[in-house]
Structures are given as C-alpha cells and as structure tokens.
Design an enzyme around this catalytic site. Sequence first.
Site, mmCIF file in Angstrom:
data_model
loop_
_atom_site.group_PDB
_atom_site.id
_atom_site.type_symbol
_atom_site.label_atom_id
_atom_site.label_comp_id
_atom_site.label_asym_id
_atom_site.label_seq_id
_atom_site.Cartn_x
_atom_site.Cartn_y
_atom_site.Cartn_z
ATOM 1 N N ASP A 1 -90.435 -39.302 -54.489
ATOM 2 C CA ASP A 1 -89.997 -38.004 -53.973
ATOM 3 C C ASP A 1 -88.527 -37.731 -54.276
ATOM 4 O OD1 ASP A 1 -92.459 -37.283 -52.836
ATOM 5 O OD2 ASP A 1 -92.061 -38.531 -51.083
ATOM 6 N N ASN B 1 -92.299 -47.923 -55.942
ATOM 7 C CA ASN B 1 -93.303 -48.137 -54.898
ATOM 8 C C ASN B 1 -94.312 -49.156 -55.408
ATOM 9 O OD1 ASN B 1 -95.541 -46.647 -56.295
ATOM 10 N ND2 ASN B 1 -94.099 -44.937 -56.025
#
Length: 398
Positions: free
Chosen positions: A276, A208
């Site tokens: 995640d 990210n």
Amino acid sequence: MLADKRILLIIGGGIAAYKTLDLIRRLQDQGAHVTPVLTRAGEEFVTPLSVSALAGSAVHRDLFDLTTEAEMGHIQLSRSADLVVVAPATADLMAKMAQGLANDLASTLLLATDTDVLVAPAMNVRMWEHSATRRNIETLKADGVSFVGPNAGRMACGEFGPGRLAEVDEIIAAVHAKLSDGPLQGQRILVTSGPTHEPIDPVRYIANRSSGAQGAAMARALRDLGAEVVFITGPATVRPPEGVQVVEVETARQMSEAVDAALPVVAGVFAAAVSDWRVVNASDRKLKKSKDGLPVMEFAENPDILKRVSRMGEGRPSLVVGFAAETNDVIDHATAKRLRKGCDWIVANDVSPATGIMGGSENAVVLISDAGAEVWPRMGKEDVARQLAERMAAALAQ
C-alpha cells in the site's frame, strides 16, 4: 498442458538457434512430442546430435532421404503434426515461405503442410525492417501464418532494435494459444501475482509474506482453458508457470506500468499482494546506525491498480477479479473492498497465522460478487484456481 500434442519444429539458421534446445526441453516437459527438422544453416549453430538427444528422436535434415521417401516421407511429416513451429525463422526462410519455394526439406514441408504454422522470426534489425521482409510478412499473415516476436534488444552483431528471437516462455505461450481448444481460446487475460518490494535503501525493503502460489496457479488454470495469459509477477518464491507471457517487476509502480502495457485484455485477475505504501525518501546508500537516532522515513501511497482498472470506463476488462487477504471479519472487509474498488468479484481469504494459508499450499476462499458471498471449502490452491478459472470462463461466455 500440451499432453500428446505433436509439434514439428523447424530450426532455421542464426545465433538464436541455440534457444531451440531449451524450447524442445520445455515443450517436452509439458507432454508434447517434438519432431525436429534442422536446416543446413541451422546446423552451423546447433548440432544434429544435440537436437536429437534432447528431442529423443531422429533429426530430419535431407529432402531426398531414400529411407523415408519411398513412402513420401516429407508429405507425411508435414501433415502428422498438430502444429508446425519455425524458430528461428530467418529472412531467407520467410521469403521462401511467402513465395512458395520448395528447394530443401524445411521449405518443402512448409509448402506441403495443411497444419497451422507459427513462426518466431530472428534476424538483423535492418533485415527485419527491409521492405522486402515487410511484404513477405504481410503475405504470410494473409496466408494464415501466426507470428510470435521478434523482440527488440541488442543483437549478436552489435546493433539494437527489433529482430531478437522471442523468449522461450513467449513461444510456448503462443504454442498454447494455437493448440488450446478450451472455452477461453484466443482470450487475452491479465494475472498479477506475488508481493512487491518497496526499497528503503539498496539492501532493505518493505514486503509481505505472499509466495505468489495462488497467482501462479490462476495463470496455469486460465492457460489450460485456452487463454493467452499475461503474467505480471513481483519477486515471488514460486516459479512462474510455463506457457504464459511473464513480466517480472519489483515495485508497485513498476507493476502498475506493466499492467498498463498489457491492456487491453478481456479479463484481469489481480492476485498480487501489492504494498500500500512506499518510502519516498529511500536512501541510495545503506543506512547506518547513528548517534543521531533512528532514521526518519516518509511514506506515500502506491498506485491502486485494482481500483484504477476497475473504474477505467472505456477499455475496461469485461471481468475484473480482485483478491482480499484479511485477518479478521473477512466477508465484511472484502465486501466493502469490492464496492470501494469497483471490481466485479473479490476472492477473499483469511491469512491470519493460524490458517497457514499465506505461503502454504492450500486456500479457503469466499467469492464475493453481486450475488453475495459464496463460501468455498478449503482445498489446494491449484483446485481453487481451476474452479475460479472455470467460473470466469462461464461468465465471459454470457
């Protein structure tokens, strides 16, 4: 920071003495004044000229220096510092300290000082484990001497085990812990930061856009209030802060293991943007285009570090602070996250592209707690960190 703090650095003999050159530079970068003392054994590994050049002052080497002894210079030198640091501290030097010997400048200073002493041992693993050294260590601890390290690893002599000099970051963190007089003095706090990288193959990964800037700012702010900070960071684009214990990881599972190893702590700040999911069937070779079509990737959930620590029960940190990066309905999503995870506070922000917050130098956060949602104005990430650290110090003092 260590602005205007006076550190008397005693450099013992041993191959690890070369690390003290970097230690001097890093301490000075934080505003400290370093006065070096070089033992005869230390001169075999670093030169007085190199130490003097980096410290910007004369190197003290001889006990009977007539220029300074006219004014009892060794007594003044031993008591004018805010902290005495011995690095590397050899088995011989620690034995002298434990037995109260004073046959050279270093040992005389250590016997004459009324200042706190921090030692960073470095020696062969057998010397470190010898019963005589263990007795000396217990004596020194009983006398109030503090220790940092040693670490385990491969020695210059080829053996493996405890005895390596602590890393410079660890020594600086210990110096901060000794000299800080803020409201978090002596409190051990964990901070996670940066992204995680989840491998797809040896050259590709899931990640990210987190820079790690807010997490690093939090570690600095807590350090400046006197905390002993364990900083666990993924592969961030910003440098880790000085004066904290840095643990570098790559994946979410590695971060989870590092968090477990850092516990117990009085507080945890979970600012890392942990992935995640991970790829279960990650390839050990670079994936190639194929006539058979696109590769099929299988995913699994990563450990939920924030939730696990928040719901630990016995051993849970007194204060657990999570972060929530959202792109819409920030307060609603973050409020639900706090309840779902079980943490005390959530620091939420809007990271949609138009805000420029993710990867930028500013932040606009909402602090969510039992008291509700408190909207903070947009400010620099360092300012957000200072304000949050002060709020944490006040909460932990209650």
